[in-house]
Scaffold this motif. Structure first.
Motif, short mmCIF file in Angstrom:
data_model
loop_
_atom_site.label_atom_id
_atom_site.label_comp_id
_atom_site.label_asym_id
_atom_site.label_seq_id
_atom_site.Cartn_x
_atom_site.Cartn_y
_atom_site.Cartn_z
N ILE A 1 -11.93 -25.73 35.77
CA ILE A 1 -12.62 -25.52 34.50
C ILE A 1 -12.20 -26.61 33.52
CG2 ILE A 1 -13.04 -23.90 32.61
CD1 ILE A 1 -12.05 -21.67 34.55
N GLY A 2 -13.20 -27.27 32.90
CA GLY A 2 -12.91 -28.23 31.84
C GLY A 2 -13.18 -27.59 30.49
N LYS A 3 -12.34 -27.91 29.51
CA LYS A 3 -12.54 -27.33 28.18
C LYS A 3 -12.04 -28.32 27.13
CE LYS A 3 -8.14 -24.77 28.06
NZ LYS A 3 -7.65 -25.02 29.41
N THR A 4 -12.58 -28.17 25.93
CA THR A 4 -12.13 -28.99 24.81
C THR A 4 -10.79 -28.47 24.31
OG1 THR A 4 -13.20 -27.62 23.14
CG2 THR A 4 -14.54 -29.34 24.16
N LEU A 5 -10.20 -29.22 23.39
CA LEU A 5 -8.93 -28.77 22.81
C LEU A 5 -9.10 -27.52 21.98
CD1 LEU A 5 -7.43 -32.24 21.77
CD2 LEU A 5 -6.86 -30.86 23.78
N GLU A 6 -10.36 -27.21 21.63
CA GLU A 6 -10.63 -25.97 20.88
C GLU A 6 -10.91 -24.81 21.82
OE1 GLU A 6 -12.25 -28.92 20.18
OE2 GLU A 6 -10.72 -29.34 18.62
N GLY A 7 -10.98 -25.09 23.12
CA GLY A 7 -11.18 -24.02 24.09
C GLY A 7 -12.61 -23.82 24.51
N ILE B 1 -0.57 -23.20 25.85
CA ILE B 1 -0.94 -24.27 26.78
C ILE B 1 -1.49 -25.48 26.02
CG2 ILE B 1 -2.61 -24.90 28.57
CD1 ILE B 1 -2.27 -22.05 29.69
N ILE B 2 -2.40 -25.24 25.06
CA ILE B 2 -2.98 -26.34 24.29
C ILE B 2 -1.89 -27.08 23.51
CG2 ILE B 2 -4.47 -26.88 22.32
CD1 ILE B 2 -5.94 -26.48 24.95
N LYS B 3 -0.91 -26.34 23.00
CA LYS B 3 0.19 -26.97 22.27
C LYS B 3 0.94 -27.94 23.18
CE LYS B 3 4.33 -25.76 19.60
NZ LYS B 3 5.16 -24.63 19.12
N LYS B 4 1.21 -27.53 24.42
CA LYS B 4 1.91 -28.40 25.36
C LYS B 4 1.04 -29.58 25.79
CE LYS B 4 4.94 -24.80 27.22
NZ LYS B 4 5.36 -24.05 28.43
N GLY C 1 1.37 -33.99 25.46
CA GLY C 1 1.34 -34.84 26.65
C GLY C 1 1.91 -34.19 27.89
N GLU C 2 2.16 -32.89 27.85
CA GLU C 2 2.74 -32.20 29.00
C GLU C 2 1.65 -31.75 29.98
OE1 GLU C 2 5.63 -29.17 28.16
OE2 GLU C 2 5.94 -29.93 26.12
N ARG C 3 2.07 -31.49 31.20
CA ARG C 3 1.20 -30.90 32.22
C ARG C 3 1.84 -29.60 32.70
NH1 ARG C 3 -0.26 -32.96 38.29
NH2 ARG C 3 -2.14 -31.70 38.59
N PRO D 1 -4.11 -32.73 30.98
CA PRO D 1 -4.88 -33.28 29.86
C PRO D 1 -6.03 -34.16 30.35
CG PRO D 1 -2.80 -34.43 30.10
CD PRO D 1 -2.76 -33.30 31.07
N ILE D 2 -7.10 -34.26 29.54
CA ILE D 2 -8.25 -35.12 29.84
C ILE D 2 -8.34 -36.18 28.74
CG2 ILE D 2 -10.76 -35.25 30.14
CD1 ILE D 2 -10.72 -32.36 31.08
#
Length: 489
Positions: A150-156, A196-199, A203-205, A229-230
């Motif tokens: 699933i791909g999503k924006t930083l806003e979900g 998750i978004i915070k990490k 730059g974390e995975r 991250p994308i």
């Protein structure tokens, strides 16, 4: 303008022309100049290197000799269009060895002194096609994998949704694209998204993050999530990609294994307790064995003493019988006295055996081997038991295999004891008819004779299921018959 100035301008034009020609000749793309009939007029170095022909060979060829031979009609149409304007297309060209390769062609029509020409810039796109094929393969793999990607924006906001996601969550792609990821996150787990978004922004995975997710039908499932991250082409963070695996069955198996482990642990503790109990019981058994050995020793001493006491009167009885034998007796009295004497001596032999009871219990029982005549022994047994048979009107007789030598060496007392017990038992349980006693030779090897003694009677017999137990200590088939006999007696 002076003639000197014009000369300088011509020199500059000449220099520019040389530069332009050198640039074309050494360009990284294939550059070919065609006549209006498609004949090759000029080629650069890249064309020579790519097609494998010499420059002279290329200048003798037509455009259609380089194109896909199966699509000449399309090639003619594209060339005609290029003569009157610009055209771009992709096709296949052929090298001197016959191999083909994909090319991207940009052609433009040129008119000089009323003559038309076509200038084509040709690029080998083999690597690009290969990369595109790999990308398509990866895209197909991503699309059709069993895991949810699933791909999503930083806003979900959900931007991509593969077939694996459809299978796991039950939503079709058109139902979720553009919606917030919270559509599959239980309310109590919504903080997962923000963490998750915070990490991701740092730059974390995230790898192997386990949590709960909600399917379209409301069912909660256990999942393992990897989030990456994308970035766009400029390297800007634009979103995140989730790879989700349904681990509900794995969790179920893990729970079953934990339950089994706890069950085994409980059994192990129980076995330890049983082992401790067995150790304690073993000590008690050792103590009980010592007490039993003492009791057994006391019993043996008692039997030895009592048999000594009985032997004294028995010797007296035997002595009186011997005295009676020298008195005047009729034939019947002599026969009865002989029977009484034999029975008394047999009883004395049994008493002597009881004296050696300690050897029997320790497994050191020994037979007394002496010469005896088996026929005389059997005659004597038959006479002794004939009185009991006559009271019940029973016939008793025996049969001896004629190939048996009657003079034997063995324990006559033990044999006498066993046979009397067997025949007596037959008499006891036979009301009418006869008792047949047989002696059969089985084999004779190394001066050792093996005989089979058998008794057949017309009594009640032995039940089949009782035969295996009949020779055990203190075992009797049925007390009912014996009780009936005692009541009638």
């Amino acid at each position: 303008m002076s003639s000197e100035t014009n000369e300088n301008i011509n020199k500059k034009k000449y220099n520019y022309l040389q530069i332009y020609e050198a640039a074309i000749r050494n360009a990284n793309d294939i550059i070919i100049l065609f006549s209006s009939q498609g004949n090759i007029l000029e080629v650069n170095r890249k064309a020579v290197d790519t097609y494998g022909y010499t420059e002279e060979e290329l200048l003798s060829k037509n455009i259609f000799e380089l194109r896909n031979r199966e699509r000449i009609e399309l090639a003619s149409m594209q060339f005609e269009k290029a003569k009157s304007g610009d055209v771009e297309f992709e096709t296949m060209h052929f090298k001197s060895d016959g191999t083909s390769f994909p090319v991207e062609v940009k052609s433009i029509g040129i008119e000089v002194n009323n003559d038309r020409f076509v200038l084509s810039i040709i690029r080998d796109i083999s690597n690009r096609m290969k990369n595109e094929a790999e990308i398509r393969g990866l895209a197909s793999l991503v699309e059709n994998t069993e895991d949810a990607i699933i791909g999503k924006t930083l806003e979900g906001i959900i931007t991509s949704w593969n077939i694996g996601a459809e299978k796991i969550y039950g939503y079709k792609k058109e139902e979720v694209i553009g919606k917030h990821i919270s559509i599959i996150i239980p309310d109590e787990k919504i903080n997962d998204f923000y963490e998750i978004i915070k990490k991701i922004k740092n730059g974390e995975r995230i790898r192997g993050f386990e949590s709960k997710r909600r399917k379209k039908n409301g069912q909660l499932i256990d999942v393992s999530i990897t989030v990456s991250p994308i970035y766009d082409l400029e390297g800007n963070l634009i979103g995140a990609s989730n790879i989700t695996r349904d681990i509900t069955e794995n969790k179920k198996v893990e729970k079953e294994l934990r339950d089994k482990y706890e069950e085994i642990s409980a059994l192990y503790e129980e076995l330890i307790a049983i082992e401790e109990e067995l150790r304690s019981n073993y000590k008690e058994l050792e103590k009980a064995k010592e007490e039993a050995d003492k009791a057994n020793k006391a019993k043996s001493e008692f039997l030895a003493n009592i048999s000594h006491e009985i032997r004294t009167p028995m010797n007296g009885i035997i002595g009186i019988i011997d005295l009676l034998k020298v008195t005047e007796l009729n034939n019947n009295q002599k026969e009865y006295l002989d029977m009484l004497s034999n029975s008394s001596r047999l009883l004395l032999g049994i008493l002597n055996t009881i004296l050696d009871i300690s050897k029997i219990e320790s497994g050191k029982f020994e037979l007394t081997l002496k010469p005896f005549n088996m026929k005389k022994t059997l005659d004597r047994i038959t006479k002794e038991l004939s009185i009991a048979c006559s009271k019940k009107n029973l016939e008793v007789f025996y049969y001896i295999d004629p190939y048996i030598n009657f003079d034997l060496i063995g324990d006559e007392i033990r044999l006498n004891q066993v046979l009397i017990n067997i025949i007596n038992n037959a008499i006891k349980f036979t009301e009418k008819g006869q008792i047949m006693f047989k002696v059969k030779k089985l084999h004779n090897t190394n001066n050792k004779l093996t005989l089979e003694f058998s008794v057949k009677d017309t009594g009640i017999g032995i039940k089949e299921e009782f035969k295996n137990d009949i020779f055990k200590k203190f075992v009797q088939q049925d007390m009912t018959y014996t009780k009936n006999m005692m009541e009638r007696g």
